[in-house]
Design an enzyme around this catalytic site. Sequence first.
Site, PDB file in Angstrom:
ATOM      1  CG  ASP A  20      28.744  36.921  35.249  1.00  0.00           C
ATOM      2  OD1 ASP A  20      29.017  38.041  35.711  1.00  0.00           O
ATOM      3  OD2 ASP A  20      28.810  35.874  35.931  1.00  0.00           O
ATOM      4  CD1 TRP A  58      35.329  38.637  45.456  1.00  0.00           C
ATOM      5  CD2 TRP A  58      36.571  39.218  43.701  1.00  0.00           C
ATOM      6  NE1 TRP A  58      34.479  38.826  44.387  1.00  0.00           N
ATOM      7  CE2 TRP A  58      35.212  39.182  43.293  1.00  0.00           C
ATOM      8  CE3 TRP A  58      37.537  39.572  42.759  1.00  0.00           C
ATOM      9  CZ2 TRP A  58      34.813  39.472  41.988  1.00  0.00           C
ATOM     10  CZ3 TRP A  58      37.142  39.871  41.471  1.00  0.00           C
ATOM     11  CH2 TRP A  58      35.798  39.812  41.092  1.00  0.00           C
ATOM     12  CE1 TYR A  66      30.141  37.352  45.900  1.00  0.00           C
ATOM     13  CE2 TYR A  66      31.458  38.874  47.209  1.00  0.00           C
ATOM     14  CZ  TYR A  66      30.981  38.449  45.990  1.00  0.00           C
ATOM     15  OH  TYR A  66      31.343  39.123  44.846  1.00  0.00           O
ATOM     16  CG  HIS A 117      28.098  34.982  40.656  1.00  0.00           C
ATOM     17  ND1 HIS A 117      28.954  36.058  40.748  1.00  0.00           N
ATOM     18  CD2 HIS A 117      28.035  34.672  39.331  1.00  0.00           C
ATOM     19  CE1 HIS A 117      29.402  36.377  39.550  1.00  0.00           C
ATOM     20  NE2 HIS A 117      28.853  35.556  38.673  1.00  0.00           N
ATOM     21  CB  CYS A 126      29.617  39.264  41.720  1.00  0.00           C
ATOM     22  SG  CYS A 126      28.568  39.000  43.174  1.00  0.00           S
TER      23      CYS A 126
END
Length: 656
Positions: free
Chosen positions: A473, A356, A633, A450, A391
Site C-alpha cells: 500500500d 483529502w 469516503y 480503500h 488512495c
Amino acid sequence: MTLHDNSGETGVKMTLHDNSGETGVKMTLHENSGETGVKMTLHDNSGETGVKMTLHENSGETGVKMTLHENSGETGVKMTLHENSGETGVKMTLHDNSGETGVKMTLHENSGETGVKMTLHDNKPLSVESVDMCLKINRQNHHTDAYDNQLQLVVRRGQEFVIQVTFSRPLTPADDYQIEFLIGSNPSASRGSLLVVTFGDRPGCAWRGRIVEKQGSVVLLGIQPTPNAIVGKFRTYVCVVGRRGMHRTKRNLTTDFYLLFNAWCPEDAVYLPDEAARREYVMNDCGIIYQGEARAVSQRSWMFGQFEQGVLDACICILDASRMPISNRGNAIKLIRKGSAMINSHDDNGVLVGNWSDDYSMGTSPTLWTGSVKILLQYASTGVPVSFAQCWVYAGVFNTFLRCLGLPARVITNFSSAHDNTGNLKTDLIFKPDGSPDRRRTRDSIWNYHCWNEVFMTRPDLPVGLGGWQVVDATPQETSDGHYRCGPASVNAIKEGLLCHQFDAGFVFAEVNSDVMFLKCDRYGILTPFRVDKTHIGQVLLTKAIESDMPADVTQNYKYPEGSASDERTMNRAEDYGCERDHTPMPISQLSVTIHIDQVSLGQDFSLMVDFQNKGSLICSVQAHLAGSVIFYTGVETSPFKNNPLSVTVQPYQSE
C-alpha cells in the site's frame, strides 16, 4: 611476396620477398643436393646487421625437427622448421611470433610434383566491428515487444537472450574474449553490478554464456542472467583479451538494455504459474478500480500504461531518487517496500502529494486523473512531487510501477475499511452525552472504501505457505520502519491471523477485521461502550477479474465467513500475537433503531425514516439526536446539514 623456382641449376633455389612498406626483407633458401644430406641457408637482410643462418639435415635419421631462434635486438623471433618424413614429400612450417601482427609461413614440397609450393598465413589481431542486440527475436521471446522503446532491448532475468557480435575475422580456438555488463555509477563484481560473461574455459560470473552459432566472423552468443539478478538498465561492452591487455568496445547507447523481473521463470521470486493470470497482472496496461460502498459499487477505468514511452525510465528514476542501493534492486521484497514509500511524497520527496481536503487549487483534483503515465513522466522530468492524490490514484500509479518492472500486480478495493490509529482490533467511535458524534476525541475512522495493491511473489523470509499474493500500500497512513509505507504483508498470513510475520500484517488485518466499538463519553470523560458491530468492517473486497471487466470477489482470500469457527480461531490467534479486542459485555437493549433511506443522488433532496422498535414489556421514552453531514469516503466530515434532537415514546412491543 614472390617465389622463384630456378630448376635449371643443381637443386632448387627459392627466393621470398616481403615488401611490407618498411625495410624490405629478402629470404633465400638454397638446397644443394650434390653434397651429402641437405644444406639450406636463410639470409635475412633487414637493413640492420645481416643475419646468416645455415641448417643441415642428415637424412640418415628418421624424421628431423629443427628449431632456429633469432633475437634481433627487438621483440624476439622464434622460427621452427619441421620435416615430416613419414609422409610423401616434405612439409616445412616457419612461425614468426613477433608480438605484432603474427605471421605463419608454411613451405610444402611435394616430391611428386616439379617445384615447390609455399603458403603464407597472416593472423591479424582480433577486434570487434559491431554488436547487434537482436531486438526483434529477444522481445518476442521475453514478452517485451509491447514496450515502446525502439532503440534499446528489454529482457527478463532468468531467461536466455542473444547478442550478435561481428569480429574482424573468424574466431580461432586461441582467441579470448568476454562480454561485460555494468549497472550503476560504481559497478562492482562483489555486489553483482559488474558481470563478466566468458565463453571458454576461463571462469566468469554467475551469468551463463554460450556460442549459439558461428558464420564466418559473425558469432551469435547466448546470455542467461541469473533469476535473482539486479533489475534495471545495464551497459554492454565486448572485450577482446590480447597479449597487450584488454580492448573494450566504446560506450554505445544502442547496446544498453533493461533487465526486468520474470513472471515466466520458475526460479524467479515473482513466478506466476498461470498464463491467463500473467496476461492480466503483468501484460494488461489498462484496468478498473472499484469505488463507492458495498451496497452501491461504482467503478473507474484506469490506464496503467506501463509500456508507454518513458515510463520504464521513470520507474528506474524513482528507484534512483530513493537512493536505493543498486545491489538491492534484485530483491523483490526490498524493491517493493522502497516503491511503496516512494509513490507517496510524505517523507521522501516521492511521486504523489496526498490531499483529502476540498481545496485542489494548487494542483489537479484526484478525481480528474485517468491514468498513471502523465503523473510518472511529470515526476521523472521535474523531480517534483505531483499534486494531488487519494488512495485510488496511489494504487493506480503503484500498479503501473510494479507491472512495468515485471512484477505481477493488481488493485484491491476493501469496502468499509478500518483505519485503526490505536494499534488494536477496535475501531472506536466516540459520542457525546447527547448522542452526537465526538469528532475531536475519535481518532479511528472507517473509510467507505480503500484501495491498495497486491503483488504475487514467494516469501523465503516467511514460513512455507505464506507466499503468493502480498498486500502492499502506497497511501500514506502509518509509518513502517520510519517511512510511510505498508507491506508486503502475506494475504495467507492475514487470513490465518499470523500477525507475527513481517511486514505490517497487523495493520492490514485490522483494516479488514476490526470490531466497531460505539462508546459514550460522559461529562467526566469516562468512556462506556454501548454497542459493538463485528461485521461492518471488510464487508467485501473486489478486484478486476482475469480477462474480464467484471469484478472478482476476493474476500475469502482475506477472511473466513463471519462468525464461523475458523473465523473465531483466526481472531483468537491475532489476539495471541498482541492485537487487542474488547470483550466487555454489552448491555442488553430492549430498543432497536433502524434508519431507512433510498439511494441518494448528488444535488438532490432525499428522505429518510427512523424506526424505533421496543422489544420489551415496558414503555420506552427515547431522547435521540439525529445528525447529518457530508463526509469524504475516508469518513472525514466536511459540511453538517442536519443536527436535530428527537423525543420519542414507544409502547411495549411496538414501533414508532
